[in-house]
Motif scaffolding. Structure first.
Motif, PDB file in Angstrom:
ATOM      1  N   GLN A 278      25.401  43.041 -33.438  1.00 36.82           N
ATOM      2  CA  GLN A 278      25.930  41.704 -33.708  1.00 36.82           C
ATOM      3  C   GLN A 278      26.492  41.085 -32.442  1.00 36.82           C
ATOM      4  OE1 GLN A 278      25.621  39.534 -35.777  1.00 36.82           O
ATOM      5  NE2 GLN A 278      27.420  38.284 -36.021  1.00 36.82           N
ATOM      6  N   LEU A 279      27.138  41.889 -31.614  1.00 33.84           N
ATOM      7  CA  LEU A 279      27.668  41.405 -30.340  1.00 33.84           C
ATOM      8  C   LEU A 279      26.540  40.935 -29.435  1.00 33.84           C
ATOM      9  CD1 LEU A 279      30.323  41.099 -28.744  1.00 33.84           C
ATOM     10  CD2 LEU A 279      29.951  43.394 -27.869  1.00 33.84           C
ATOM     11  N   VAL A 280      25.465  41.698 -29.364  1.00 36.22           N
ATOM     12  CA  VAL A 280      24.301  41.309 -28.559  1.00 36.22           C
ATOM     13  C   VAL A 280      23.691  40.022 -29.105  1.00 36.22           C
ATOM     14  CG1 VAL A 280      21.929  41.964 -27.937  1.00 36.22           C
ATOM     15  CG2 VAL A 280      23.779  43.625 -27.720  1.00 36.22           C
ATOM     16  N   ALA A 281      23.510  39.956 -30.407  1.00 35.62           N
ATOM     17  CA  ALA A 281      22.919  38.763 -31.019  1.00 35.62           C
ATOM     18  C   ALA A 281      23.799  37.534 -30.802  1.00 35.62           C
ATOM     19  CB  ALA A 281      22.696  38.994 -32.510  1.00 35.62           C
ATOM     20  N   ALA A 282      25.113  37.686 -30.961  1.00 33.06           N
ATOM     21  CA  ALA A 282      26.024  36.556 -30.761  1.00 33.06           C
ATOM     22  C   ALA A 282      26.018  36.107 -29.308  1.00 33.06           C
ATOM     23  CB  ALA A 282      27.435  36.945 -31.188  1.00 33.06           C
ATOM     24  N   THR A 283      25.944  37.052 -28.388  1.00 32.05           N
ATOM     25  CA  THR A 283      25.886  36.706 -26.970  1.00 32.05           C
ATOM     26  C   THR A 283      24.598  35.953 -26.656  1.00 32.05           C
ATOM     27  OG1 THR A 283      27.239  38.621 -26.413  1.00 32.05           O
ATOM     28  CG2 THR A 283      25.950  37.645 -24.623  1.00 32.05           C
ATOM     29  N   MET A 284      23.486  36.451 -27.174  1.00 30.70           N
ATOM     30  CA  MET A 284      22.205  35.763 -26.973  1.00 30.70           C
ATOM     31  C   MET A 284      22.244  34.366 -27.591  1.00 30.70           C
ATOM     32  SD  MET A 284      19.333  38.712 -27.681  1.00 30.70           S
ATOM     33  CE  MET A 284      18.178  37.453 -28.152  1.00 30.70           C
ATOM     34  N   SER A 285      22.798  34.272 -28.767  1.00 29.79           N
ATOM     35  CA  SER A 285      22.850  33.004 -29.478  1.00 29.79           C
ATOM     36  C   SER A 285      23.711  31.976 -28.752  1.00 29.79           C
ATOM     37  CB  SER A 285      23.394  33.239 -30.887  1.00 29.79           C
ATOM     38  OG  SER A 285      23.590  32.040 -31.561  1.00 29.79           O
ATOM     39  N   SER A 286      24.805  32.420 -28.161  1.00 25.66           N
ATOM     40  CA  SER A 286      25.718  31.480 -27.510  1.00 25.66           C
ATOM     41  C   SER A 286      25.326  31.145 -26.074  1.00 25.66           C
ATOM     42  CB  SER A 286      27.140  32.030 -27.539  1.00 25.66           C
ATOM     43  OG  SER A 286      27.241  33.186 -26.738  1.00 25.66           O
ATOM     44  N   ARG A 287      24.524  31.997 -25.442  1.00 19.96           N
ATOM     45  CA  ARG A 287      24.210  31.779 -24.024  1.00 19.96           C
ATOM     46  C   ARG A 287      22.763  31.394 -23.750  1.00 19.96           C
ATOM     47  NH1 ARG A 287      27.974  36.578 -22.188  1.00 19.96           N
ATOM     48  NH2 ARG A 287      29.932  35.472 -22.385  1.00 19.96           N
ATOM     49  N   LEU A 288      21.878  31.700 -24.684  1.00 22.25           N
ATOM     50  CA  LEU A 288      20.465  31.393 -24.478  1.00 22.25           C
ATOM     51  C   LEU A 288      19.977  30.470 -25.583  1.00 22.25           C
ATOM     52  CD1 LEU A 288      19.174  35.026 -23.763  1.00 22.25           C
ATOM     53  CD2 LEU A 288      19.717  33.268 -22.070  1.00 22.25           C
ATOM     54  N   GLY A 289      19.407  29.331 -25.207  1.00 22.36           N
ATOM     55  CA  GLY A 289      18.890  28.406 -26.203  1.00 22.36           C
ATOM     56  C   GLY A 289      17.832  29.047 -27.084  1.00 22.36           C
ATOM     57  N   VAL A 290      16.982  29.875 -26.481  1.00 22.21           N
ATOM     58  CA  VAL A 290      15.938  30.558 -27.239  1.00 22.21           C
ATOM     59  C   VAL A 290      16.574  31.509 -28.247  1.00 22.21           C
ATOM     60  CG1 VAL A 290      14.004  32.163 -27.059  1.00 22.21           C
ATOM     61  CG2 VAL A 290      14.268  30.356 -25.373  1.00 22.21           C
ATOM     62  N   GLY A 291      17.613  32.223 -27.838  1.00 21.24           N
ATOM     63  CA  GLY A 291      18.297  33.149 -28.737  1.00 21.24           C
ATOM     64  C   GLY A 291      18.890  32.422 -29.929  1.00 21.24           C
ATOM     65  N   ARG A 292      19.483  31.274 -29.686  1.00 23.99           N
ATOM     66  CA  ARG A 292      20.076  30.506 -30.790  1.00 23.99           C
ATOM     67  C   ARG A 292      18.995  30.020 -31.751  1.00 23.99           C
ATOM     68  NH1 ARG A 292      24.485  28.581 -32.837  1.00 23.99           N
ATOM     69  NH2 ARG A 292      24.595  26.531 -33.762  1.00 23.99           N
ATOM     70  N   SER A 293      17.885  29.542 -31.216  1.00 21.66           N
ATOM     71  CA  SER A 293      16.841  29.021 -32.103  1.00 21.66           C
ATOM     72  C   SER A 293      16.187  30.129 -32.919  1.00 21.66           C
ATOM     73  CB  SER A 293      15.792  28.250 -31.298  1.00 21.66           C
ATOM     74  OG  SER A 293      15.099  29.106 -30.430  1.00 21.66           O
ATOM     75  N   VAL A 294      16.167  31.349 -32.391  1.00 13.76           N
ATOM     76  CA  VAL A 294      15.589  32.470 -33.133  1.00 13.76           C
ATOM     77  C   VAL A 294      16.552  32.966 -34.213  1.00 13.76           C
ATOM     78  CG1 VAL A 294      14.888  34.893 -32.944  1.00 13.76           C
ATOM     79  CG2 VAL A 294      14.066  33.232 -31.283  1.00 13.76           C
ATOM     80  N   LEU A 295      17.839  33.040 -33.907  1.00 18.45           N
ATOM     81  CA  LEU A 295      18.814  33.646 -34.808  1.00 18.45           C
ATOM     82  C   LEU A 295      19.468  32.682 -35.791  1.00 18.45           C
ATOM     83  CD1 LEU A 295      20.584  36.039 -32.291  1.00 18.45           C
ATOM     84  CD2 LEU A 295      18.927  36.635 -34.059  1.00 18.45           C
ATOM     85  N   THR A 296      19.514  31.404 -35.462  1.00 14.14           N
ATOM     86  CA  THR A 296      20.199  30.450 -36.345  1.00 14.14           C
ATOM     87  C   THR A 296      19.330  29.226 -36.605  1.00 14.14           C
ATOM     88  OG1 THR A 296      21.253  29.270 -34.519  1.00 14.14           O
ATOM     89  CG2 THR A 296      22.473  31.105 -35.471  1.00 14.14           C
ATOM     90  N   ALA A 297      19.542  28.644 -37.753  1.00 20.91           N
ATOM     91  CA  ALA A 297      18.862  27.407 -38.098  1.00 20.91           C
ATOM     92  C   ALA A 297      19.652  26.229 -37.532  1.00 20.91           C
ATOM     93  CB  ALA A 297      18.763  27.278 -39.611  1.00 20.91           C
ATOM     94  N   ARG A 298      18.935  25.194 -37.142  1.00 18.22           N
ATOM     95  CA  ARG A 298      19.624  23.981 -36.685  1.00 18.22           C
ATOM     96  C   ARG A 298      20.191  23.242 -37.883  1.00 18.22           C
ATOM     97  NH1 ARG A 298      15.918  20.244 -33.243  1.00 18.22           N
ATOM     98  NH2 ARG A 298      17.702  18.886 -33.452  1.00 18.22           N
ATOM     99  N   PRO A 299      21.334  22.607 -37.723  1.00 17.62           N
ATOM    100  CA  PRO A 299      21.855  21.775 -38.805  1.00 17.62           C
ATOM    101  C   PRO A 299      20.891  20.611 -39.075  1.00 17.62           C
ATOM    102  CG  PRO A 299      23.398  21.874 -36.955  1.00 17.62           C
ATOM    103  CD  PRO A 299      22.183  22.620 -36.562  1.00 17.62           C
ATOM    104  N   THR A 300      20.889  20.127 -40.305  1.00 20.57           N
ATOM    105  CA  THR A 300      19.969  19.061 -40.689  1.00 20.57           C
ATOM    106  C   THR A 300      20.739  17.934 -41.356  1.00 20.57           C
ATOM    107  OG1 THR A 300      18.217  20.673 -41.057  1.00 20.57           O
ATOM    108  CG2 THR A 300      17.910  18.522 -42.048  1.00 20.57           C
ATOM    109  N   LEU A 301      20.460  16.721 -40.926  1.00 18.39           N
ATOM    110  CA  LEU A 301      21.071  15.535 -41.504  1.00 18.39           C
ATOM    111  C   LEU A 301      20.395  15.222 -42.833  1.00 18.39           C
ATOM    112  CD1 LEU A 301      23.256  13.562 -40.570  1.00 18.39           C
ATOM    113  CD2 LEU A 301      21.447  12.134 -39.638  1.00 18.39           C
TER     114      LEU A 301
END
Length: 178
Positions: A78-101
């Motif tokens: 989880q620490l690795v995933a959170a680090t990737m998600s917060s520091r790499l745009g690619v990591g965030r797009s793989v691990l989290t969905a973008r908010p939708t209006l």
């Protein structure tokens, strides 16, 4: 069966206490994000930690050391995933969905609602929960990456900078220009 043996109960109490201390230590070492409710991935890890703790407590085939290793592994991943998600745009797009209006200037965006499987009733419920009674006075409703609905009233929308990175922001810009 209502009762097997006192040794089984003693094992649950002793291993459970030690496992509890281990969970607290691991969570303190890995930080608040380990059990944050930020997205679906975080929820899965939270459930997995709970399931692992239950297994340590109730399954005598799993040793305390194995259980703590499993908890530490989950926290480290989880620490690795959170680090990737917060520091790499690619990591965030793989691990989290973008908010939708889903709502712009009181207008429900049917295509976005269908794509996200959100009903108009759910949107109206979120608007009511935020203390508003008039959909036409809502500037935006966003389905966040954690599945919650955020409501922004017309008098609170400001410069719309909070909508940066939200899908369908073009719809918001178009509606603002009208």
């Amino acid at each position: 069966m209502w009762f097997d043996s006192w040794s089984d109960i003693l094992r649950v109490v002793s291993v459970g206490s030690a496992a509890y201390v281990a969970v607290i230590a691991i969570l303190r070492l890995t930080g608040k994000r380990t059990l944050a409710k930020l997205n679906a991935f975080d929820l899965v890890v939270t459930v997995a930690v709970g399931s692992t703790l239950a297994t340590i407590l109730l399954n005598s085939d799993v040793s305390f050391a194995e259980g703590v290793a499993a908890l530490a592994l989950l926290a480290a991943l989880q620490l690795v995933a959170a680090t990737m998600s917060s520091r790499l745009g690619v990591g965030r797009s793989v691990l989290t969905a973008r908010p939708t209006l889903l709502v712009v200037e009181g207008r429900l965006l049917d295509d976005a609602m269908k794509a996200q499987r959100v009903s108009p009733d759910e949107i109206r419920q979120a608007i009511r929960s935020s203390g508003h009674g008039d959909v036409s006075r809502i500037a935006a409703v966003t389905l966040e990456s954690d599945g919650s609905l955020s409501v922004i009233a017309n008098d609170k929308i400001g410069d719309r900078s909070a909508l940066t990175g939200v899908q369908n922001t073009a719809a918001a810009t178009d509606a603002q220009g009208k």
